[in-house]
Design a protein around this motif. Structure first.
Motif, PDB file in Angstrom:
ATOM      1  N   ARG A 179       0.876  -1.178   0.000  1.00  0.00           N
ATOM      2  CA  ARG A 179       0.000   0.000   0.000  1.00  0.00           C
ATOM      3  C   ARG A 179       0.905   1.219   0.000  1.00  0.00           C
ATOM      4  NH1 ARG A 179      -5.022   0.653   2.119  1.00  0.00           N
ATOM      5  NH2 ARG A 179      -4.165   2.216   3.547  1.00  0.00           N
ATOM      6  N   VAL A 180       0.750   2.048  -1.035  1.00  0.00           N
ATOM      7  CA  VAL A 180       1.614   3.212  -1.196  1.00  0.00           C
ATOM      8  C   VAL A 180       0.762   4.469  -1.057  1.00  0.00           C
ATOM      9  CG1 VAL A 180       3.256   4.388  -2.698  1.00  0.00           C
ATOM     10  CG2 VAL A 180       3.100   1.889  -2.747  1.00  0.00           C
ATOM     11  N   ARG A 181       1.168   5.324  -0.127  1.00  0.00           N
ATOM     12  CA  ARG A 181       0.462   6.596   0.093  1.00  0.00           C
ATOM     13  C   ARG A 181       1.318   7.712  -0.485  1.00  0.00           C
ATOM     14  NH1 ARG A 181      -3.656   7.949   3.310  1.00  0.00           N
ATOM     15  NH2 ARG A 181      -3.507   5.920   4.359  1.00  0.00           N
ATOM     16  N   VAL A 208      -3.936   6.872  -2.237  1.00  0.00           N
ATOM     17  CA  VAL A 208      -3.410   5.562  -1.858  1.00  0.00           C
ATOM     18  C   VAL A 208      -3.482   4.638  -3.065  1.00  0.00           C
ATOM     19  CG1 VAL A 208      -3.659   3.572  -0.345  1.00  0.00           C
ATOM     20  CG2 VAL A 208      -4.087   5.877   0.550  1.00  0.00           C
ATOM     21  N   VAL A 209      -2.390   3.953  -3.347  1.00  0.00           N
ATOM     22  CA  VAL A 209      -2.309   3.028  -4.477  1.00  0.00           C
ATOM     23  C   VAL A 209      -1.933   1.654  -3.932  1.00  0.00           C
ATOM     24  CG1 VAL A 209      -1.161   2.483  -6.647  1.00  0.00           C
ATOM     25  CG2 VAL A 209      -1.626   4.878  -6.039  1.00  0.00           C
ATOM     26  N   ALA A 210      -2.672   0.642  -4.358  1.00  0.00           N
ATOM     27  CA  ALA A 210      -2.358  -0.736  -3.977  1.00  0.00           C
ATOM     28  C   ALA A 210      -1.590  -1.393  -5.118  1.00  0.00           C
ATOM     29  CB  ALA A 210      -3.631  -1.512  -3.667  1.00  0.00           C
ATOM     30  N   LEU A 211      -0.427  -1.950  -4.810  1.00  0.00           N
ATOM     31  CA  LEU A 211       0.397  -2.595  -5.823  1.00  0.00           C
ATOM     32  C   LEU A 211       0.332  -4.112  -5.676  1.00  0.00           C
ATOM     33  CD1 LEU A 211       3.682  -0.464  -5.885  1.00  0.00           C
ATOM     34  CD2 LEU A 211       1.672  -0.271  -7.354  1.00  0.00           C
ATOM     35  N   GLU A 212       0.274  -4.781  -6.824  1.00  0.00           N
ATOM     36  CA  GLU A 212       0.350  -6.230  -6.883  1.00  0.00           C
ATOM     37  C   GLU A 212       1.732  -6.625  -7.406  1.00  0.00           C
ATOM     38  OE1 GLU A 212      -1.983  -8.346  -5.931  1.00  0.00           O
ATOM     39  OE2 GLU A 212      -3.549  -6.873  -5.482  1.00  0.00           O
ATOM     40  N   ALA A 213       2.080  -7.906  -7.268  1.00  0.00           N
ATOM     41  CA  ALA A 213       3.374  -8.381  -7.739  1.00  0.00           C
ATOM     42  C   ALA A 213       3.542  -8.085  -9.222  1.00  0.00           C
ATOM     43  CB  ALA A 213       3.504  -9.887  -7.487  1.00  0.00           C
ATOM     44  N   GLY A 214       4.715  -7.533  -9.583  1.00  0.00           N
ATOM     45  CA  GLY A 214       5.006  -7.190 -10.966  1.00  0.00           C
ATOM     46  C   GLY A 214       4.691  -5.754 -11.320  1.00  0.00           C
ATOM     47  N   GLN A 215       4.055  -5.007 -10.426  1.00  0.00           N
ATOM     48  CA  GLN A 215       3.709  -3.621 -10.707  1.00  0.00           C
ATOM     49  C   GLN A 215       4.777  -2.673 -10.156  1.00  0.00           C
ATOM     50  OE1 GLN A 215      -0.247  -3.177  -9.033  1.00  0.00           O
ATOM     51  NE2 GLN A 215      -1.184  -3.702 -10.995  1.00  0.00           N
ATOM     52  N   GLU A 216       4.805  -1.485 -10.737  1.00  0.00           N
ATOM     53  CA  GLU A 216       5.730  -0.444 -10.311  1.00  0.00           C
ATOM     54  C   GLU A 216       4.967   0.862 -10.114  1.00  0.00           C
ATOM     55  OE1 GLU A 216       8.731  -0.213 -13.331  1.00  0.00           O
ATOM     56  OE2 GLU A 216       9.978  -1.759 -12.379  1.00  0.00           O
ATOM     57  N   PRO A 250       0.059  13.308 -10.337  1.00  0.00           N
ATOM     58  CA  PRO A 250      -0.119  12.107  -9.503  1.00  0.00           C
ATOM     59  C   PRO A 250       0.798  10.977  -9.948  1.00  0.00           C
ATOM     60  CG  PRO A 250      -1.921  12.320 -11.066  1.00  0.00           C
ATOM     61  CD  PRO A 250      -1.118  13.594 -11.171  1.00  0.00           C
ATOM     62  N   ALA A 251       1.146  10.180  -8.967  1.00  0.00           N
ATOM     63  CA  ALA A 251       1.973   9.008  -9.282  1.00  0.00           C
ATOM     64  C   ALA A 251       1.168   8.039 -10.144  1.00  0.00           C
ATOM     65  CB  ALA A 251       2.414   8.327  -7.999  1.00  0.00           C
ATOM     66  N   THR A 252       1.894   7.363 -10.989  1.00  0.00           N
ATOM     67  CA  THR A 252       1.232   6.443 -11.909  1.00  0.00           C
ATOM     68  C   THR A 252       1.741   5.032 -11.663  1.00  0.00           C
ATOM     69  OG1 THR A 252       2.932   6.855 -13.569  1.00  0.00           O
ATOM     70  CG2 THR A 252       0.954   8.213 -13.670  1.00  0.00           C
ATOM     71  N   VAL A 253       0.852   4.108 -11.828  1.00  0.00           N
ATOM     72  CA  VAL A 253       1.207   2.699 -11.689  1.00  0.00           C
ATOM     73  C   VAL A 253       1.470   2.139 -13.074  1.00  0.00           C
ATOM     74  CG1 VAL A 253       0.436   0.437 -10.919  1.00  0.00           C
ATOM     75  CG2 VAL A 253      -0.185   2.479  -9.612  1.00  0.00           C
ATOM     76  N   ALA A 254       2.692   1.640 -13.260  1.00  0.00           N
ATOM     77  CA  ALA A 254       3.060   1.087 -14.559  1.00  0.00           C
ATOM     78  C   ALA A 254       2.703  -0.389 -14.608  1.00  0.00           C
ATOM     79  CB  ALA A 254       4.544   1.284 -14.826  1.00  0.00           C
TER      80      ALA A 254
END
Length: 333
Positions: free
Chosen positions: A195-197, A203-211, A232-236
């Motif tokens: 969990r990234v704040r 708040v962004v929830a990351l799964e395995a393999g995500q950046e 805003p931060a982006t999830v790749a």
């Protein structure tokens, strides 16, 4: 004295008396007497010698038995003294992994790590991929500069908070890489969940393999002006990466079981053509890390890193790969 000697003496006396009656001269009588005495002694000696071979054989057999017993006891003693514990058989098809290098203590306060140095403590292992500066206070680790990998044991009810710039990463047990430089950074999740704040409160929830990447904070304007919120931060992790999380979860299980060769084979067998370039690069980076650090196969690691840099030139981990090639002496292979 033999029992036959009295009979011989009696015979000598009888002969003497007979010779005396016949008038034998004293010289002849003495000569006959001495001859008879020698004959009697020779018979006595032969009687004694008949028993000597049996006595000698018995004594030799007893001596041989004693010597054999002593040699057998000495051999058993030496075998016990030389006996060494037998190493357990390794799992079939698995090469034994080289031992992990010892880590220093993950203490509190300001910490500096050179490349390939690790610190461990309280279920947390931090390995530096590039020179890094950290600070630790309890369950809070701040990455000031550098690139480090975190390996965190499950911590239910007591999460670890990794701070990088304005980003707060909440960890309850996982493995990920954090890069922080000049205020900008990125977190790459290898296994587990995060969990990234962000600094704006999202708040962004990351799964395995995500950046997740974040920019450097905007410089304050020269003249007073309304403050602009950073983008805003982006999830790749595009939707085309279907199946990546499952593959990384399988690889994480194989890692924990020490089956590093099987982990490499699973990553190579993954159908990654439909995945994003960033996800394919992450999988390739994991393969190289396993070959280099877990399996210790320098030749295979050099070949993989060369192919990796040709396939992903100038990637976000290109500096790490270049340092690995220099450390392994890949230019000489």
């Amino acid at each position: 004295m033999s029992e036959r000697e009295p009979e011989a003496i009696a015979r000598i006396r009888a002969v003497d008396e007979a010779l005396a009656r016949r008038g034998m001269s004293p010289v002849a009588s003495e000569r006959v007497r001495q001859s008879l005495v020698r004959h009697a002694q020779a018979r006595s000696l032969r009687a004694r010698l008949r028993w000597w071979p049996m006595v000698a054989f018995a004594a030799g057999a007893a001596l041989m038995a004693v010597l054999l017993l002593e040699r057998r006891e000495a051999a058993v003693h030496d075998a016990v003294a030389r006996r060494e514990p037998v190493a357990p058989a390794s799992t079939a098809g698995e090469s034994s992994a080289p031992p992990q290098p010892p880590c220093g203590e993950l203490g509190a306060g300001a910490l500096r790590l050179d490349s390939d140095v690790c610190l461990a403590g309280d279920g947390v292992r931090v390995s530096a991929w590039a020179p890094a500066r950290l600070e630790r206070a309890g369950d809070r680790v701040t990455v000031r500069e550098g690139e480090v990998m975190f390996e965190v044991d499950p911590r239910p009810g007591r999460p670890l908070h990794v701070i990088a710039g304005a980003i707060d990463i909440e960890v309850v047990g996982t493995r990920f890489i954090v890069r922080q430089r000049d205020g900008a950074g990125r977190v790459s999740l290898l296994e587990g969940r995060l969990r990234v704040r962000a600094g704006d409160g999202s708040v962004v929830a990351l799964e395995a393999g995500q950046e997740l990447a974040w920019p450097a904070p905007a410089a304050p304007p020269v003249s007073p002006a309304p403050r602009r919120r950073p983008p805003p931060a982006t999830v790749a992790a595009p939707s085309s990466d279907a199946g990546l999380a499952e593959v990384l979860a399988e690889v994480a299980t194989l890692r924990r079981e020490g089956r590093f060769r099987a982990a490499v084979d699973r990553l190579r067998a993954a159908d990654s053509e439909a995945w994003s370039a960033r996800s394919r690069q992450l999988v390739s980076f994991e393969i190289g890390t396993l070959l280099e650090r877990q399996l210790g196969d320098a030749a295979a690691a050099c070949a993989h890193w060369r192919a990796h840099r040709e396939r992903f030139p100038g990637g976000p981990r290109d500096e790490i790969v270049a340092r690995s090639q220099a450390r392994l002496g890949c230019a000489e292979r």
